[in-house]
Design an enzyme around this catalytic site. Structure first.
Site, mmCIF file in Angstrom:
data_model
loop_
_atom_site.group_PDB
_atom_site.id
_atom_site.type_symbol
_atom_site.label_atom_id
_atom_site.label_comp_id
_atom_site.label_asym_id
_atom_site.label_seq_id
_atom_site.Cartn_x
_atom_site.Cartn_y
_atom_site.Cartn_z
ATOM 1 N N ASP A 1 28.134 56.850 40.924
ATOM 2 C CA ASP A 1 28.388 56.216 42.256
ATOM 3 C C ASP A 1 27.112 54.552 42.546
ATOM 4 O OD1 ASP A 1 30.203 57.578 42.455
ATOM 5 O OD2 ASP A 1 29.694 58.693 44.016
ATOM 6 N N ARG B 1 43.389 56.740 44.946
ATOM 7 C CA ARG B 1 42.580 55.766 44.567
ATOM 8 C C ARG B 1 42.246 56.080 43.838
ATOM 9 N NH1 ARG B 1 39.919 56.508 49.671
ATOM 10 N NH2 ARG B 1 38.017 57.579 49.242
ATOM 11 N N HIS C 1 30.176 62.270 35.403
ATOM 12 C CA HIS C 1 30.511 61.728 36.361
ATOM 13 C C HIS C 1 29.057 61.231 37.600
ATOM 14 C CE1 HIS C 1 32.465 59.231 39.847
ATOM 15 N NE2 HIS C 1 32.131 60.771 40.987
ATOM 16 N N LYS C 2 28.287 62.620 37.632
ATOM 17 C CA LYS C 2 26.904 63.616 37.860
ATOM 18 C C LYS C 2 26.815 64.360 37.177
ATOM 19 C CE LYS C 2 29.216 61.888 41.909
ATOM 20 N NZ LYS C 2 28.753 62.492 43.789
ATOM 21 N N TYR D 1 27.655 67.661 38.077
ATOM 22 C CA TYR D 1 29.003 67.498 38.172
ATOM 23 C C TYR D 1 29.006 67.339 36.177
ATOM 24 C CZ TYR D 1 30.076 66.689 42.520
ATOM 25 O OH TYR D 1 30.194 66.623 44.127
ATOM 26 N N GLY E 1 43.793 53.812 41.544
ATOM 27 C CA GLY E 1 43.534 52.445 41.448
ATOM 28 C C GLY E 1 41.601 52.584 40.772
ATOM 29 N N TRP E 2 40.810 52.866 41.008
ATOM 30 C CA TRP E 2 39.357 52.996 40.193
ATOM 31 C C TRP E 2 39.916 52.280 39.404
ATOM 32 C CZ3 TRP E 2 36.443 51.504 43.677
ATOM 33 C CH2 TRP E 2 35.888 52.720 44.980
ATOM 34 N N ASP F 1 36.953 58.006 38.938
ATOM 35 C CA ASP F 1 36.208 56.865 39.877
ATOM 36 C C ASP F 1 34.902 56.281 38.909
ATOM 37 O OD1 ASP F 1 37.666 59.265 40.783
ATOM 38 O OD2 ASP F 1 36.164 59.133 43.410
ATOM 39 N N THR G 1 30.023 71.364 47.586
ATOM 40 C CA THR G 1 30.033 72.898 47.994
ATOM 41 C C THR G 1 30.515 72.028 49.681
ATOM 42 O OG1 THR G 1 28.578 73.623 46.918
ATOM 43 C CG2 THR G 1 28.903 74.366 49.521
#
Length: 642
Positions: A108, A233, A152-153, A156, A236-237, A163, A358
């Site tokens: 992100d 969404r 993603h991160k 994660y 859409g990303w 995304d 969380t």
């Protein structure tokens, strides 16, 4: 007395609000929404009502990118200044980014990097390059799945989310196009390929929100690793990432077609789940009319943007415009509100939807419907502005459809060092994004549906035959290029024959100390036009009035009142040429009809980036508007199509 004064002030305020509202209502939707953002977020991008502190993250990056698009679309530098103001709050002179933590390995945080690349193009300030390098360092070190997909991160593990493709890949692709190495393009393409392979549902053709390689997450299917639902969404990303990344993948890359094919698979699947009455898409994509499900603004805007851009650039069939136009009408009907001051707002954007974390987000249907919605959420506003710009551009595409605009890079061929030290041509080229380039004029031609080309060799009947417009600008002098390519008699014949057959020729010189006039005149004289030895509008410093020309119902520039042209050489004309702009006994612009073709001549390069981007030129000069009118006029004269 005090009561009377208060009443007067109240009346004045109401009149001012009314005037502002009237102006707003006259603007295109993209500008209206962009103006709302600049009004609400005066100093920086943050949700002040929620008392959040501004930080480096994807929402800010998306919003800034939409304002960059608005800048290119309008030529209004207020958007550029705002972008720079916001980015400079985070980036110091050494390229350090405030609030950014590389060790989080969070995709992100990559998204705003696209603005760093824009600012490096525009300013050449090393701090933006250094900051972009920091983000690339994260991508080089980003944890990956076994086959190579970005997590993603870091928090994660083993997970790819839709995304993440938008968060990282457009920056990754643009950085690679600027700085290399080209092998990165394979890595970028692979991210899309792997996400589709691991996240696609064969029955619907849609992509699930996330995929867990380890199958350890409660939300992941124990057999496939896929999350349980389709979130609009997220899809859409992914579609926005596809159309944006394709801007940077070289046209001759052997795997470019894989991305186009993915786009051509996902868009028809998305259209199947468009609400038949309202034209928009639901929060949970495939559950049309499901209990609690609702039409959602960000996903709908992303889909429309992706479709229209895909059609405009030829990746998708024009038939998809039916769904796109229906979707856009639905967005305006269902999601746009107007306040008392005439500012528009975007309603019904879900604040967030994720997986795991969380408190734990299980990806269930009920979960996606439990997240709050927000007015003017940046994740909806940014795509709405971008979708609006695409929709506002679409009606003009037919003017240049099938037409190619060829820009000479043979007679004008100056060199400089590129970003990686390589030798590159610049100065009045489509690809020069600095003040010296024609990249903005190229964007205008593209908005009129024309294709751009560059001619790096002497003109011939063969290499000109499919060109509708041919532009020659400021041929080189020996002080610019050690061994200039001068226009020769054979070149004059080739170009003149092409014009007679229906070509549109644009000849732009410069003042006599900066242009090769002698040989250039051999070409212009073939059409009844000559450059003189007289220079004018020799502007000193920022005395812009010395470069003004006032217009009145001009046949090409219509309602443009004032333009700026500096340091030009004047013209002389004889039949078949005729002046179309004169001042003080000087001919400034001329045209000629020759056979089936048209010639336009001006003694200055005129509408290069410096005098279109609004960063320096006062707003009273309407060069950007004039450039659009000239572009439209040139394309309408052209009869040659491929």
């Amino acid at each position: 007395m005090f009561k009377t004064t208060a009443k007067i002030l109240t009346v004045c305020a109401l009149m001012a609000n009314s005037a502002f509202a009237q102006v707003q209502q006259s603007l295109p939707w993209s500008e209206r929404m962009a103006n709302t953002m600049l009004t609400v977020h005066k100093d920086t991008i943050t949700y002040s009502a929620e008392k959040k502190n501004a930080h480096w993250e994807y929402e800010m990056g998306l919003m800034m990118k939409s304002l960059e698009n608005a800048w290119y679309h309008t030529g209004d530098a207020k958007y550029f200044r705002y972008i720079k103001q916001v980015v400079d709050q985070f980036v110091d002179e050494k390229g350090n980014i405030r609030t950014y933590k590389l060790d989080d390995y969070n995709l992100d945080m990559i998204t705003p990097g696209r603005l760093l690349l824009t600012l490096y193009h525009e300013t050449s300030k090393e701090k933006y390059r250094l900051a972009a390098d920091n983000l690339m360092k994260q991508l080089h070190e980003q944890p990956r799945t076994k086959e190579g997909g970005f997590w993603h991160k870091k928090r994660y593990p083993n997970q790819m989310w839709l995304d993440g493709l938008y968060m990282a890949e457009p920056f990754y692709a643009e950085y690679t196009a600027m700085f290399g190495p080209s092998k990165n393009f394979d890595d970028i393409i692979n991210q899309f390929v792997w996400m589709e392979k691991n996240g696609r549902d064969d029955k619907t053709g849609l992509l699930y929100h996330g995929w867990d390689e380890s199958r350890e997450q409660k939300w992941s299917d124990p057999k496939t690793g896929k999350s349980p639902n389709f979130w609009s969404r997220a899809i859409g990303w992914y579609t926005m990432a596809l159309v944006d990344v394709l801007d940077y993948i070289p046209a001759n890359h052997p795997r470019r077609g894989e991305l186009v094919a993915i786009l051509q698979r996902i868009i028809p699947a998305v259209i199947k789940y468009q609400d038949p009455k309202e034209g928009c898409w639901y929060q949970v994509t495939d559950k049309i009319g499901g209990k609690g499900n609702y039409l959602e603004a960000s996903g709908s805007s992303m889909f429309v943007y992706s479709m229209v851009k895909g059609v405009r650039l030829g990746y998708l069939s024009p038939a998809y415009m039916v769904a796109a136009q229906k979707g856009y009408k639905g967005i305006l009907k269902n999601f746009i509100s107007t306040d008392a001051n005439g500012l528009i707002h975007l309603e019904k954007t879900v604040q967030v939807s994720g997986l795991g974390g969380t408190p734990y987000r299980d990806g269930s249907y009920e979960y996606y419907l439990s997240e709050k919605i927000r007015q003017d959420d940046l994740k909806g506003v940014g795509p709405f502005i971008m979708a609006s710009i695409e929709m506002e551009t679409f009606p003009t595409l037919s003017i240049g459809k099938g037409k190619t605009v060829m820009l000479d890079n043979f007679f004008n061929r100056e060199y400089r060092k590129g970003f990686t030290g390589e030798k590159e041509t610049y100065h009045y080229t489509w690809y020069d994004r600095k003040d010296s380039g024609y990249s903005l004029w190229g964007k205008i031609f593209s908005e009129y549906g024309a294709k751009l080309g560059t001619l790096e060799e002497a003109p011939s009947a063969q290499n000109l035959k499919n060109s509708s417009v041919f532009i020659i600008v400021d041929p080189d002098t020996p002080k610019e290029t050690p061994a200039p390519n001068y226009i020769q008699e054979k070149d004059v014949k080739v170009i003149a024959d092409w014009v007679k057959a229906g070509g549109v020729l644009v000849l732009l010189a410069n003042d006599t100390s900066n242009a090769e006039i002698k040989h250039f005149n051999q070409l212009t004289k073939a059409f009844g036009i000559s450059f003189t030895n007289k220079n004018r509008n020799m502007v000193k410093n920022d005395q812009f009035e010395q470069g003004k020309f006032e217009l009145n119902n001009h046949p090409i520039f219509k309602d443009v009142k004032k333009i700026y042209v500096k340091e030009l050489v004047t013209l002389e004309t004889k039949a078949p040429a005729k002046p179309i702009l004169e001042e003080g006994g000087d001919v400034i612009m001329a045209t000629a009809k020759v056979g089936k073709g048209t010639v336009f001549v001006l003694g200055d390069p005129w509408i290069y980036n410096e005098y279109l981007n609004g960063k320096r030129l006062p707003l009273q000069y309407e060069n950007f508007k004039a450039a659009k009118y000239l572009t439209e006029w040139l394309l309408k004269q052209a009869t040659i199509k491929k």
